[in-house]
Design a protein around this motif. Structure first.
Motif, PDB file in Angstrom:
ATOM      1  N   TRP A  50      21.183  17.154   9.135  1.00 18.23           N
ATOM      2  CA  TRP A  50      21.060  16.823  10.562  1.00 18.23           C
ATOM      3  C   TRP A  50      19.908  17.605  11.196  1.00 18.23           C
ATOM      4  CZ3 TRP A  50      22.158  13.374  14.043  1.00 18.23           C
ATOM      5  CH2 TRP A  50      22.075  13.707  15.389  1.00 18.23           C
ATOM      6  N   LEU A  51      19.795  18.881  10.844  1.00 19.98           N
ATOM      7  CA  LEU A  51      18.713  19.709  11.387  1.00 19.98           C
ATOM      8  C   LEU A  51      17.345  19.266  10.856  1.00 19.98           C
ATOM      9  CD1 LEU A  51      20.396  23.234  11.109  1.00 19.98           C
ATOM     10  CD2 LEU A  51      20.095  21.851  13.180  1.00 19.98           C
ATOM     11  N   ASP A  52      17.344  18.702   9.655  1.00 22.03           N
ATOM     12  CA  ASP A  52      16.080  18.331   9.006  1.00 22.03           C
ATOM     13  C   ASP A  52      15.872  16.816   9.034  1.00 22.03           C
ATOM     14  OD1 ASP A  52      13.733  19.160   7.783  1.00 22.03           O
ATOM     15  OD2 ASP A  52      14.542  18.982   5.759  1.00 22.03           O
ATOM     16  N   ARG A  53      16.564  16.113   9.939  1.00 22.21           N
ATOM     17  CA  ARG A  53      16.563  14.651   9.925  1.00 22.21           C
ATOM     18  C   ARG A  53      15.169  14.058  10.140  1.00 22.21           C
ATOM     19  NH1 ARG A  53      18.785  16.672  14.461  1.00 22.21           N
ATOM     20  NH2 ARG A  53      18.110  15.923  16.526  1.00 22.21           N
ATOM     21  N   ARG A  54      14.299  14.741  10.884  1.00 24.07           N
ATOM     22  CA  ARG A  54      12.963  14.189  11.130  1.00 24.07           C
ATOM     23  C   ARG A  54      12.168  14.096   9.826  1.00 24.07           C
ATOM     24  NH1 ARG A  54       8.080  16.314  11.892  1.00 24.07           N
ATOM     25  NH2 ARG A  54       8.888  18.441  11.892  1.00 24.07           N
ATOM     26  N   ARG A  55      12.222  15.133   9.011  1.00 23.42           N
ATOM     27  CA  ARG A  55      11.497  15.104   7.740  1.00 23.42           C
ATOM     28  C   ARG A  55      12.148  14.138   6.751  1.00 23.42           C
ATOM     29  NH1 ARG A  55      11.246  20.817   8.664  1.00 23.42           N
ATOM     30  NH2 ARG A  55       9.131  21.496   9.173  1.00 23.42           N
ATOM     31  N   LEU A  56      13.476  14.060   6.770  1.00 19.55           N
ATOM     32  CA  LEU A  56      14.159  13.163   5.838  1.00 19.55           C
ATOM     33  C   LEU A  56      13.826  11.700   6.125  1.00 19.55           C
ATOM     34  CD1 LEU A  56      17.673  14.881   5.620  1.00 19.55           C
ATOM     35  CD2 LEU A  56      15.872  14.875   3.897  1.00 19.55           C
ATOM     36  N   ARG A  57      13.558  11.373   7.404  1.00 17.75           N
ATOM     37  CA  ARG A  57      13.184   9.992   7.735  1.00 17.75           C
ATOM     38  C   ARG A  57      11.834   9.615   7.132  1.00 17.75           C
ATOM     39  NH1 ARG A  57      14.580  11.317  13.303  1.00 17.75           N
ATOM     40  NH2 ARG A  57      16.752  10.746  13.741  1.00 17.75           N
ATOM     41  N   GLN A  58      11.034  10.587   6.784  1.00 17.46           N
ATOM     42  CA  GLN A  58       9.715  10.318   6.215  1.00 17.46           C
ATOM     43  C   GLN A  58       9.789   9.900   4.743  1.00 17.46           C
ATOM     44  OE1 GLN A  58       7.453  13.895   6.897  1.00 17.46           O
ATOM     45  NE2 GLN A  58       7.641  13.762   9.127  1.00 17.46           N
ATOM     46  N   LEU A  59      10.948  10.082   4.110  1.00 16.17           N
ATOM     47  CA  LEU A  59      11.113   9.675   2.717  1.00 16.17           C
ATOM     48  C   LEU A  59      11.257   8.158   2.627  1.00 16.17           C
ATOM     49  CD1 LEU A  59      13.653  12.407   1.518  1.00 16.17           C
ATOM     50  CD2 LEU A  59      11.211  12.291   0.989  1.00 16.17           C
ATOM     51  N   ALA A  60      10.530   7.562   1.698  1.00 14.74           N
ATOM     52  CA  ALA A  60      10.593   6.121   1.503  1.00 14.74           C
ATOM     53  C   ALA A  60      11.807   5.743   0.655  1.00 14.74           C
ATOM     54  CB  ALA A  60       9.305   5.639   0.824  1.00 14.74           C
ATOM     55  N   ARG A  61      12.063   4.430   0.580  1.00 10.03           N
ATOM     56  CA  ARG A  61      13.211   3.952  -0.195  1.00 10.03           C
ATOM     57  C   ARG A  61      13.104   4.382  -1.659  1.00 10.03           C
ATOM     58  NH1 ARG A  61      14.369  -0.800  -3.115  1.00 10.03           N
ATOM     59  NH2 ARG A  61      16.591  -1.369  -3.082  1.00 10.03           N
ATOM     60  N   LYS A  62      11.901   4.307  -2.221  1.00 11.62           N
ATOM     61  CA  LYS A  62      11.724   4.697  -3.627  1.00 11.62           C
ATOM     62  C   LYS A  62      11.975   6.190  -3.822  1.00 11.62           C
ATOM     63  CE  LYS A  62       6.707   5.342  -3.245  1.00 11.62           C
ATOM     64  NZ  LYS A  62       5.376   4.960  -3.805  1.00 11.62           N
ATOM     65  N   ASP A  63      11.727   6.997  -2.786  1.00 15.92           N
ATOM     66  CA  ASP A  63      12.000   8.432  -2.876  1.00 15.92           C
ATOM     67  C   ASP A  63      13.506   8.685  -2.937  1.00 15.92           C
ATOM     68  OD1 ASP A  63       9.252   9.039  -2.708  1.00 15.92           O
ATOM     69  OD2 ASP A  63       9.328   8.967  -0.522  1.00 15.92           O
ATOM     70  N   TRP A  64      14.273   7.946  -2.151  1.00 16.98           N
ATOM     71  CA  TRP A  64      15.723   8.101  -2.180  1.00 16.98           C
ATOM     72  C   TRP A  64      16.297   7.649  -3.521  1.00 16.98           C
ATOM     73  CZ3 TRP A  64      18.140  11.095   1.065  1.00 16.98           C
ATOM     74  CH2 TRP A  64      17.617  11.302   2.334  1.00 16.98           C
TER      75      TRP A  64
END
Length: 317
Positions: A50-64
Motif C-alpha cells: 500500500w505504501l509502495d503502490r505508486r511504484r507497483l503500478r509501474q510494473l507491466a503485466r509481463k512483470d507480474w
C-alpha cells in the motif's frame, strides 16, 4: 560491487535461519511449513504494498507474470523441498547440499549468460570450484560419521533427492531474478521484493488449503489448521516470513543490481555458512575439525572466485 557483497552477506545471514526452522517444529510436514511461511510473507508485504503502490503500478503485466513464476519456483517449491529434506537428512547435510549452489549457479551462469555480462575464464574459475567442492565433501563426510547404526538410508536418500530438487529451484531463481533486475534498473529492489510477496500470497493460500486437505486425509489425527503447537508455528512462520522472505529477498535484490550474475553464484555460499552457524549455535556445540576444514575451504573458494574479473564477450565480425 562492495555494497553488493555486503547486501548478499546480509541476505545469507537471514536465509541461514531457514535451516533451523524445520528442526523447531519437526512434527510439521515441510509442505505445511512452506505454505505457512509464504502466507506470512504475503501478509507482511500487504501494508508495504500500500505504501509502495505508486511504484507497483509501474510494473507491466509481463512483470507480474515474471514475479509469479519467481515466487512459485523460488519460494513455495524451493522451501517445501528444503524443509522436507532437512527433516530427513538433518540440517547440516541439507545445508551442505544446498551449499553446492555456488558451484551450480556459477557454472550455469557462465554457460548460459556469459555472453551478456562477460565470462569468467574456466582456467581461473576451476581452482575456486574445486576448493568449494572439497569443502562440501569435508562437511558431508563429517556429518555422516555422526550417524548411528540405526541409520535410515531410505529416508536419507529421499531427503537427498528433495535437496537436489531444492538446488534446481534455487539455481533457476537467482539467475532469472538477477537478469530481470539488471534489465529494469528503474525499479527499486524493495518494490520487486514486495511484488513477489503480493503474488506469493494467493498461491500460498491455495497451497495451504491443499496441504490441509491432504493431511486431513492421510493424518486425521493432525490438528488443523495450525497443527499441535499453533502458537509456536504461527510465531515461527511470521518471523521467517518477515526476516527470511521479505528482508532477505530485499537484500538479495539489492545485491543482484550491483554484482554480475557470474559472481552472484559464489555469494550464495553466505547462506550455507550462515545455515551452519545457526545450526551449531542451536546444537550448542562447536563444529568438528573436518567440518571446520570444509567451512574454511568454502570461504577460500568464494574469495578466490570473487577476485576473478569477467572477460567481455567478443563477437566475431
Amino acid at each position: 560491487m562492495f555494497a553488493g557483497i555486503l547486501f548478499a552477506l546480509a541476505a545469507g545471514l537471514m536465509w541461514g535461519l531457514i535451516f533451523v526452522g524445520p528442526l523447531l517444529i519437526p512434527d510439521y510436514p515441510g509442505t505445511l511449513q512452506s505454505a505457512g511461511r509464504y502466507v506470512a510473507f504475503g501478509l507482511v508485504v500487504l501494508p508495504l504494498a500500500w505504501l509502495d503502490r505508486r511504484r507497483l503500478r509501474q510494473l507491466a503485466r509481463k512483470d507480474w507474470i515474471e514475479a509469479l513464476k519467481l515466487s512459485l519456483i523460488g519460494n513455495l517449491l524451493y522451501y517445501a523441498f528444503l524443509a522436507s529434506a532437512i527433516q530427513r537428512t538433518g540440517a547440516p547435510i541439507s545445508t551442505m547440499i544446498i551449499g553446492t549452489l555456488p558451484v551450480v549457479i556459477t557454472v550455469t551462469a557462465n554457460l548460459c549468460y556469459g555472453h551478456l555480462e562477460g565470462r569468467l575464464p574456466w582456467r581461473k574459475l576451476t581452482p575456486a570450484l574445486l576448493i568449494i567442492a572439497a569443502g562440501l565433501v569435508c562437511v558431508n563426510a563429517a556429518e555422516l560419521q555422526t550417524q548411528g547404526p540405526d541409520f535410515d538410508w531410505s529416508r536419507y536418500l529421499t531427503g537427498l533427492g528433495l535437496a537436489v530438487l531444492a538446488v534446481a529451484c534455487w539455481t533457476w531463481y537467482p539467475l532469472r531474478n538477477g537478469l530481470w533486475l539488471r534489465a529494469h534498473p528503474q525499479h527499486k529492489p524493495s518494490s520487486w521484493a514486495t511484488a513477489q510477496g503480493l503474488v506469493t500470497l494467493p498461491q500460498a493460500l491455495v497451497f495451504y488449503l491443499l496441504v490441509c486437505v491432504q493431511l486431513h486425509w492421510q493424518q486425521p489425527e493432525f490438528a488443523l489448521p495450525f497443527g499441535p503447537q499453533p502458537q509456536r508455528f504461527l510465531l515461527l512462520m511470521l518471523g521467517i516470513g518477515l526476516i527470511c522472505s521479505w528482508l532477505g529477498t530485499l537484500c538479495w535484490n539489492a545485491a543482484s543490481q550491483r554484482v554480475p550474475t557470474v559472481i552472484m553464484g559464489p555469494l550464495i555460499v553466505f547462506e550455507t555458512l550462515a545455515g551452519l552457524l545457526w545450526t551449531f549455535l542451536w546444537r550448542q556445540s562447536w563444529p568438528p575439525l573436518l567440518t571446520a576444514v570444509g567451512i574454511g575451504c568454502l570461504i577460500v573458494g568464494v574469495i578466490y572466485a570473487m577476485r576473478i574479473k569477467p572477460q567481455p564477450h567478443i563477437t566475431a565480425v
